[in-house]
Motif scaffolding. Structure first.
Motif, PDB file in Angstrom:
ATOM      1  N   ASN A 280      23.146 -20.667  -8.083  1.00  0.00           N
ATOM      2  CA  ASN A 280      23.131 -20.442  -9.303  1.00  0.00           C
ATOM      3  C   ASN A 280      22.580 -21.643 -10.183  1.00  0.00           C
ATOM      4  O   ASN A 280      22.615 -22.939  -9.575  1.00  0.00           O
TER       5      ASN A 280
ATOM      6  N   THR B 125      20.510 -11.524  -8.136  1.00  0.00           N
ATOM      7  CA  THR B 125      21.675 -12.161  -8.837  1.00  0.00           C
ATOM      8  C   THR B 125      21.569 -13.630  -8.834  1.00  0.00           C
ATOM      9  O   THR B 125      22.420 -14.238  -9.615  1.00  0.00           O
ATOM     10  N   TYR B 126      20.683 -14.248  -8.042  1.00  0.00           N
ATOM     11  CA  TYR B 126      20.761 -15.837  -8.001  1.00  0.00           C
ATOM     12  C   TYR B 126      19.904 -16.353  -8.553  1.00  0.00           C
ATOM     13  O   TYR B 126      18.433 -15.574  -8.807  1.00  0.00           O
ATOM     14  N   THR B 127      19.416 -17.430  -9.012  1.00  0.00           N
ATOM     15  CA  THR B 127      18.313 -18.197  -9.486  1.00  0.00           C
ATOM     16  C   THR B 127      17.461 -18.718  -8.340  1.00  0.00           C
ATOM     17  O   THR B 127      16.243 -18.519  -8.458  1.00  0.00           O
TER      18      THR B 127
ATOM     19  N   GLY C 209      24.424 -27.147  -8.484  1.00  0.00           N
ATOM     20  CA  GLY C 209      24.632 -25.544  -8.711  1.00  0.00           C
ATOM     21  C   GLY C 209      25.590 -24.919  -7.692  1.00  0.00           C
ATOM     22  O   GLY C 209      25.812 -25.729  -6.632  1.00  0.00           O
TER      23      GLY C 209
END
Length: 190
Positions: free
Chosen positions: A190, A50-52, A25
């Protein structure tokens, strides 16, 4: 350096012969600190959703005098109550392997204090998985170690934070204060 699969011709950064290729990622720096003086608490706040996942990388020591490395505490969203967290860990010191569970949010026996050689710092990687997902509890996994010139500890563990709130703040602390030269970096994955 890219690795190209002989079987498929696909290039990637990692993979082992015969195995499915693994595409890493992307990591984006959110914030980092390198201490120039002693600091008791490190806080990463206003973390975007906003990230995983999040990844925290630490290399630290404290000024607390104790015979063995001490704990580093990881609080999410300012929750310092031991009641909610569940911690599972496997640790080893070269002689003994220990498996424990507790109601805590600490990475156990990993941070050297002033009783250890001055130039020794721990190395710890902490992954905060699905930190912004409000449909499940937050899980932390960590891997770290410290070499004390012939002794030391290696720790692998996980921490459950049993709340569904999105994580927007991480507080780090230890007994005593973190000393100059300690580094802390937070990445979005991400």
């Amino acid at each position: 350096m890219a690795i190209t699969s002989l079987k498929s011709g696909i290039s990637t950064r990692s993979g082992m012969a015969g195995n499915t290729l693994i595409y890493p990622g992307s990591y984006e720096s959110i914030a980092s600190f390198t201490l120039t003086s002693t600091t008791q608490i490190i806080t990463f706040s206003s973390i975007p959703a906003t990230y995983t996942h999040l990844q925290l990388r630490m290399s630290a020591r404290t000024n607390f005098a104790y015979a063995i490395p001490i704990d580093t505490y990881i609080e999410l969203n300012g929750d310092g109550s031991y009641a909610g967290y569940r911690n599972h860990r496997l640790s080893g010191n070269g002689t003994t392997v220990t498996s424990t569970t507790s109601a805590s949010y600490d990475v156990k026996n990993i941070t050297p204090g002033s009783s250890q050689t001055a130039s020794i710092f721990s190395g710890v990687i902490v992954d905060i998985l699905d930190y912004a997902n409000t449909n499940k509890n937050t899980t932390i996994r960590y891997l770290g170690g410290v070499d004390l010139n012939g002794s030391g500890n290696a720790v692998l563990g996980s921490i459950l934070w049993p709340f569904t709130s999105a994580v927007n703040q991480i507080r780090l602390s230890a007994d005593g204060s973190f000393v100059a030269g300690s580094t802390f970096a937070l990445y979005g994955v991400n």
